[in-house]
Design a protein around this motif. Structure first.
Motif, PDB file in Angstrom:
ATOM      1  N   LYS A 120     -53.285  27.412 -31.418  1.00  0.00           N
ATOM      2  CA  LYS A 120     -52.818  26.787 -30.173  1.00  0.00           C
ATOM      3  C   LYS A 120     -51.713  27.631 -29.523  1.00  0.00           C
ATOM      4  O   LYS A 120     -51.715  27.855 -28.313  1.00  0.00           O
ATOM      5  CB  LYS A 120     -52.310  25.379 -30.483  1.00  0.00           C
ATOM      6  CG  LYS A 120     -51.689  24.650 -29.301  1.00  0.00           C
ATOM      7  CD  LYS A 120     -52.681  24.419 -28.182  1.00  0.00           C
ATOM      8  CE  LYS A 120     -52.040  23.556 -27.098  1.00  0.00           C
ATOM      9  NZ  LYS A 120     -52.743  23.659 -25.828  1.00  0.00           N
ATOM     10  N   HIS A 123     -53.201  30.678 -27.941  1.00  0.00           N
ATOM     11  CA  HIS A 123     -54.338  30.383 -27.061  1.00  0.00           C
ATOM     12  C   HIS A 123     -55.632  30.966 -27.614  1.00  0.00           C
ATOM     13  O   HIS A 123     -56.462  31.501 -26.871  1.00  0.00           O
ATOM     14  CB  HIS A 123     -54.065  30.914 -25.649  1.00  0.00           C
ATOM     15  CG  HIS A 123     -52.757  30.457 -25.081  1.00  0.00           C
ATOM     16  ND1 HIS A 123     -52.542  29.159 -24.659  1.00  0.00           N
ATOM     17  CD2 HIS A 123     -51.569  31.114 -24.900  1.00  0.00           C
ATOM     18  CE1 HIS A 123     -51.293  29.042 -24.221  1.00  0.00           C
ATOM     19  NE2 HIS A 123     -50.688  30.211 -24.364  1.00  0.00           N
ATOM     20  N   VAL A 127     -59.073  27.035 -31.736  1.00  0.00           N
ATOM     21  CA  VAL A 127     -58.266  25.812 -31.832  1.00  0.00           C
ATOM     22  C   VAL A 127     -59.110  24.629 -32.312  1.00  0.00           C
ATOM     23  O   VAL A 127     -58.716  23.899 -33.225  1.00  0.00           O
ATOM     24  CB  VAL A 127     -57.603  25.467 -30.483  1.00  0.00           C
ATOM     25  CG1 VAL A 127     -56.991  24.069 -30.532  1.00  0.00           C
ATOM     26  CG2 VAL A 127     -56.534  26.479 -30.137  1.00  0.00           C
ATOM     27  N   ARG A 131     -58.623  22.445 -35.649  1.00  0.00           N
ATOM     28  CA  ARG A 131     -58.323  21.021 -35.532  1.00  0.00           C
ATOM     29  C   ARG A 131     -59.309  20.200 -36.366  1.00  0.00           C
ATOM     30  O   ARG A 131     -58.925  19.264 -37.075  1.00  0.00           O
ATOM     31  CB  ARG A 131     -58.375  20.572 -34.083  1.00  0.00           C
ATOM     32  CG  ARG A 131     -57.974  19.099 -33.916  1.00  0.00           C
ATOM     33  CD  ARG A 131     -58.772  18.405 -32.847  1.00  0.00           C
ATOM     34  NE  ARG A 131     -58.534  18.962 -31.536  1.00  0.00           N
ATOM     35  CZ  ARG A 131     -59.365  18.762 -30.495  1.00  0.00           C
ATOM     36  NH1 ARG A 131     -60.487  18.059 -30.659  1.00  0.00           N
ATOM     37  NH2 ARG A 131     -59.102  19.287 -29.320  1.00  0.00           N
ATOM     38  N   GLU A 174     -51.540  19.413 -30.007  1.00  0.00           N
ATOM     39  CA  GLU A 174     -52.277  19.034 -28.792  1.00  0.00           C
ATOM     40  C   GLU A 174     -51.956  17.562 -28.546  1.00  0.00           C
ATOM     41  O   GLU A 174     -52.692  16.677 -28.953  1.00  0.00           O
ATOM     42  CB  GLU A 174     -53.784  19.222 -28.986  1.00  0.00           C
ATOM     43  CG  GLU A 174     -54.233  20.652 -29.157  1.00  0.00           C
ATOM     44  CD  GLU A 174     -55.724  20.746 -29.354  1.00  0.00           C
ATOM     45  OE1 GLU A 174     -56.421  21.110 -28.388  1.00  0.00           O
ATOM     46  OE2 GLU A 174     -56.208  20.441 -30.469  1.00  0.00           O
ATOM     47  N   TRP A 177     -54.591  15.160 -26.992  1.00  0.00           N
ATOM     48  CA  TRP A 177     -55.687  14.876 -27.917  1.00  0.00           C
ATOM     49  C   TRP A 177     -55.243  13.889 -28.989  1.00  0.00           C
ATOM     50  O   TRP A 177     -55.946  12.923 -29.289  1.00  0.00           O
ATOM     51  CB  TRP A 177     -56.183  16.165 -28.598  1.00  0.00           C
ATOM     52  CG  TRP A 177     -57.124  15.829 -29.720  1.00  0.00           C
ATOM     53  CD1 TRP A 177     -58.460  15.555 -29.606  1.00  0.00           C
ATOM     54  CD2 TRP A 177     -56.785  15.642 -31.101  1.00  0.00           C
ATOM     55  NE1 TRP A 177     -58.981  15.210 -30.839  1.00  0.00           N
ATOM     56  CE2 TRP A 177     -57.969  15.259 -31.777  1.00  0.00           C
ATOM     57  CE3 TRP A 177     -55.604  15.772 -31.833  1.00  0.00           C
ATOM     58  CZ2 TRP A 177     -57.999  15.003 -33.151  1.00  0.00           C
ATOM     59  CZ3 TRP A 177     -55.625  15.522 -33.200  1.00  0.00           C
ATOM     60  CH2 TRP A 177     -56.814  15.140 -33.854  1.00  0.00           C
TER      61      TRP A 177
END
Length: 225
Positions: A120, A123, A127, A131, A174, A177
Motif C-alpha cells: 500500500k 502503491h 495490495v 490483503r 486501507e 475498505w
C-alpha cells in the motif's frame, strides 16, 4: 508503591505495536515502571548497553535482569499480578490455545501484514493479494468474536492485548475498505479498546527521555514526573 527511582525501567516507543502491548499489560496488571520514551535516531547508551539489539520494548528489572521481548514483558507483568486471569492459568488447555494463537499472529500474520502495508505504501499492484492473505487470519478472529466478547472468552486475555496493536495497524492500511469489510465483530472489539481509558493512558504522549534526571512513572495511576 516503590520509590520511583527503584522501579523497573521500560524503554519504549509510543507507536511501536510491540511497545504498545507491553505497556497495556503493565497498565492492566497494575505494575509501575520508569518510562523512557526514546527516539530511534538517538538511542540511549544505557539501553544499548543492556540490550544491544537496539529495539523496543526493553524492560530492566530491579535485579538487572533484562527482558527484551514484548511477550516476555507481558508475561512478567501478569506474573506479578493477574487478578482478572489474563493468563488463563485456571485452564491449561485454553491457555495453550491462547499462546498458540498469539504465536500465529506474531509470526505468520505479522509477516503478511508487513507485506500488505508495504504494498500500500509503495502503491504496489499486489495490495489486494496481500490483503487477502491477511483476511485468512481476520476470518479466524471474526469467528472467535462471534462466539464471545473477547478472543478467548467473554473475559479479556493476554491474546487480546497481544494481537490488538497489529489489527490496529491493519485497520489503517486501507481505511475505507476496513470500515466496509465483513468483519463487524473485529471492528467493535477494536473500537471498544481504542475508546477505552486504558488505551488512552497507554497511548498518552510523554516527554522523550533524555537524561537520568528525567523521571516519568507509568502505571494505572496518574504518572509522576
Amino acid at each position: 508503591m516503590n520509590k520511583p527511582s527503584a522501579l523497573p525501567v521500560l524503554y519504549s516507543l509510543r507507536n511501536c505495536p510491540y511497545a504498545i502491548r507491553a505497556r497495556m499489560a503493565i497498565y492492566v496488571s497494575g505494575q509501575a515502571v520508569q518510562l523512557r520514551d526514546i527516539v530511534l535516531s538517538d538511542k540511549p547508551a544505557h539501553m544499548l548497553q543492556v540490550s544491544p539489539k537496539g529495539t523496543v520494548p526493553v524492560l530492566v528489572l530491579q535485579n538487572d535482569k533484562v527482558l527484551e521481548q514484548s511477550l516476555e514483558i507481558m508475561m512478567w507483568a501478569f506474573g506479578q499480578s493477574d487478578p482478572n486471569n489474563y493468563l488463563m492459568s485456571d485452564s491449561p488447555n485454553t491457555r495453550a490455545e491462547m499462546l498458540s494463537l498469539v504465536d500465529l499472529f506474531d509470526t505468520e500474520f505479522k509477516l503478511r501484514l508487513e507485506k500488505y502495508r508495504s504494498a500500500k505504501r509503495y502503491h504496489d499492484e499486489s495490495v489486494l493479494e496481500h490483503r487477502l492473505a491477511c483476511e485468512q487470519y481476520l476470518k479466524m478472529l471474526e469467528l472467535k468474536l462471534s462466539q464471545h466478547t473477547y478472543l478467548m472468552s467473554d473475559s479479556p486475555s493476554l491474546a487480546d492485548l497481544a494481537i490488538l496493536p497489529f489489527i490496529r495497524q491493519l485497520a489503517r492500511v486501507e481505511r475505507q475498505w476496513y470500515l466496509q469489510s465483513p468483519y463487524p465483530n473485529i471492528r467493535k472489539w477494536l473500537n471498544d479498546y481504542l475508546q477505552s481509558r486504558m488505551f488512552s493512558k497507554v497511548m498518552s504522549k510523554y516527554p522523550m527521555w533524555l537524561t537520568e534526571k528525567s523521571l516519568i512513572v507509568f502505571s494505572a495511576d496518574k504518572p509522576l514526573s
